[in-house]
Design a protein around this motif. Structure first.
Motif, PDB file in Angstrom:
ATOM      1  N   CYS A  24       0.839  -1.196   0.000  1.00  7.35           N
ATOM      2  CA  CYS A  24       0.000   0.000   0.000  1.00  7.35           C
ATOM      3  C   CYS A  24       0.878   1.252   0.000  1.00  7.35           C
ATOM      4  O   CYS A  24       1.792   1.376   0.812  1.00  7.35           O
ATOM      5  CB  CYS A  24      -0.912  -0.015   1.226  1.00  7.35           C
ATOM      6  SG  CYS A  24      -1.964   1.437   1.309  1.00  7.35           S
ATOM      7  N   GLY A  26      -0.193   4.140   0.698  1.00  7.29           N
ATOM      8  CA  GLY A  26      -0.653   5.034   1.758  1.00  7.29           C
ATOM      9  C   GLY A  26      -0.025   4.729   3.102  1.00  7.29           C
ATOM     10  O   GLY A  26       0.424   5.631   3.801  1.00  7.29           O
ATOM     11  N   CYS A  27       0.012   3.416   3.476  1.00  2.40           N
ATOM     12  CA  CYS A  27       0.486   3.084   4.819  1.00  2.40           C
ATOM     13  C   CYS A  27       1.658   2.117   4.821  1.00  2.40           C
ATOM     14  O   CYS A  27       2.211   1.812   5.874  1.00  2.40           O
ATOM     15  CB  CYS A  27      -0.665   2.499   5.643  1.00  2.40           C
ATOM     16  SG  CYS A  27      -1.279   0.927   5.029  1.00  2.40           S
ATOM     17  N   CYS A  38      -6.418  -2.255   0.519  1.00  2.00           N
ATOM     18  CA  CYS A  38      -5.741  -2.170   1.809  1.00  2.00           C
ATOM     19  C   CYS A  38      -6.725  -2.488   2.929  1.00  2.00           C
ATOM     20  O   CYS A  38      -7.831  -1.977   2.945  1.00  2.00           O
ATOM     21  CB  CYS A  38      -5.155  -0.771   2.006  1.00  2.00           C
ATOM     22  SG  CYS A  38      -4.191  -0.653   3.526  1.00  2.00           S
ATOM     23  N   ASN A  40      -6.010  -2.018   6.173  1.00  2.00           N
ATOM     24  CA  ASN A  40      -5.697  -1.233   7.367  1.00  2.00           C
ATOM     25  C   ASN A  40      -6.785  -0.175   7.554  1.00  2.00           C
ATOM     26  O   ASN A  40      -6.919   0.743   6.745  1.00  2.00           O
ATOM     27  CB  ASN A  40      -4.321  -0.575   7.167  1.00  2.00           C
ATOM     28  CG  ASN A  40      -3.979   0.381   8.302  1.00  2.00           C
ATOM     29  OD1 ASN A  40      -4.722   0.511   9.275  1.00  2.00           O
ATOM     30  ND2 ASN A  40      -2.846   1.042   8.165  1.00  2.00           N
ATOM     31  N   CYS A  43      -5.681   3.427   7.382  1.00  6.45           N
ATOM     32  CA  CYS A  43      -4.866   3.834   6.251  1.00  6.45           C
ATOM     33  C   CYS A  43      -5.260   5.231   5.755  1.00  6.45           C
ATOM     34  O   CYS A  43      -6.431   5.498   5.520  1.00  6.45           O
ATOM     35  CB  CYS A  43      -5.028   2.836   5.113  1.00  6.45           C
ATOM     36  SG  CYS A  43      -3.925   3.187   3.742  1.00  6.45           S
ATOM     37  N   PRO A  46      -5.514   4.566   0.926  1.00  5.59           N
ATOM     38  CA  PRO A  46      -5.378   3.210   0.381  1.00  5.59           C
ATOM     39  C   PRO A  46      -5.088   3.225  -1.125  1.00  5.59           C
ATOM     40  O   PRO A  46      -5.855   3.800  -1.888  1.00  5.59           O
ATOM     41  CB  PRO A  46      -6.733   2.561   0.658  1.00  5.59           C
ATOM     42  CG  PRO A  46      -7.351   3.403   1.724  1.00  5.59           C
ATOM     43  CD  PRO A  46      -6.820   4.792   1.506  1.00  5.59           C
TER      44      PRO A  46
END
Ligand SMILES: [Zn+2]
Length: 139
Positions: A24, A26-27, A38, A40, A43, A46
């Motif tokens: 990912c 993003g995170c 994603c 998470n 996040c 994502p």
């Protein structure tokens, strides 16, 4: 030439086999097999992209399959085998069959490397390959 037991799991490059996961943007969470999105909940952004996973890791857990699984799982010349969980770093742990190990002498923490082996030969598709983990050879 061989086909993969499932599409998009790995690729063979000049420097060896590599698992294909997703990461990912993003995170930074890494997924294997590739995830559709994603997972998470926190996040910030994502957005998954394909990522090659490390080719080496450490064995963190394993189990030995001593009875023959249902026909859904195919394997030529079936014999008991081990399935291990390998920590590849980057927060990703991958489950895979172990090869080149003595079933009675598997040690948690062993350095493992990714290898590709034929799992079975299909009458229509030919050899079907899967990824496994083998102990790092320390000569
Ligand atoms: Zn994310």
């Amino acid at each position: 030439m061989s086909v993969q037991v499932a599409e998009g799991l790995f690729e063979q490059a000049e420097d060896g086999a590599r698992l294909i996961g997703s990461r990912c943007r993003g995170c930074g969470t890494t997924y294997f097999p590739q995830a559709p999105g994603c997972r998470n909940p926190d996040c910030p952004a994502p957005c998954l992209e394909c990522a090659h996973l490390p080719q080496r890791g450490r064995l963190v857990s394993y189990t030995i399959q001593r009875y023959r699984p249902p026909p859904l799982f195919r394997m030529d010349d079936w014999t008991p085998y081990a399935i291990g969980l390998v920590d590849l770093g980057e927060g990703v742990e991958v489950m895979g069959m172990l090869t080149g190990v003595d079933l009675d002498r598997i040690v948690i923490g062993t350095s493992m490397r990714l290898v590709i082996e034929t799992l079975y030969t299909d009458a229509a598709r030919g050899p079907v390959a899967t990824y496994k983990f083998a102990p790092e050879v320390t000569a």
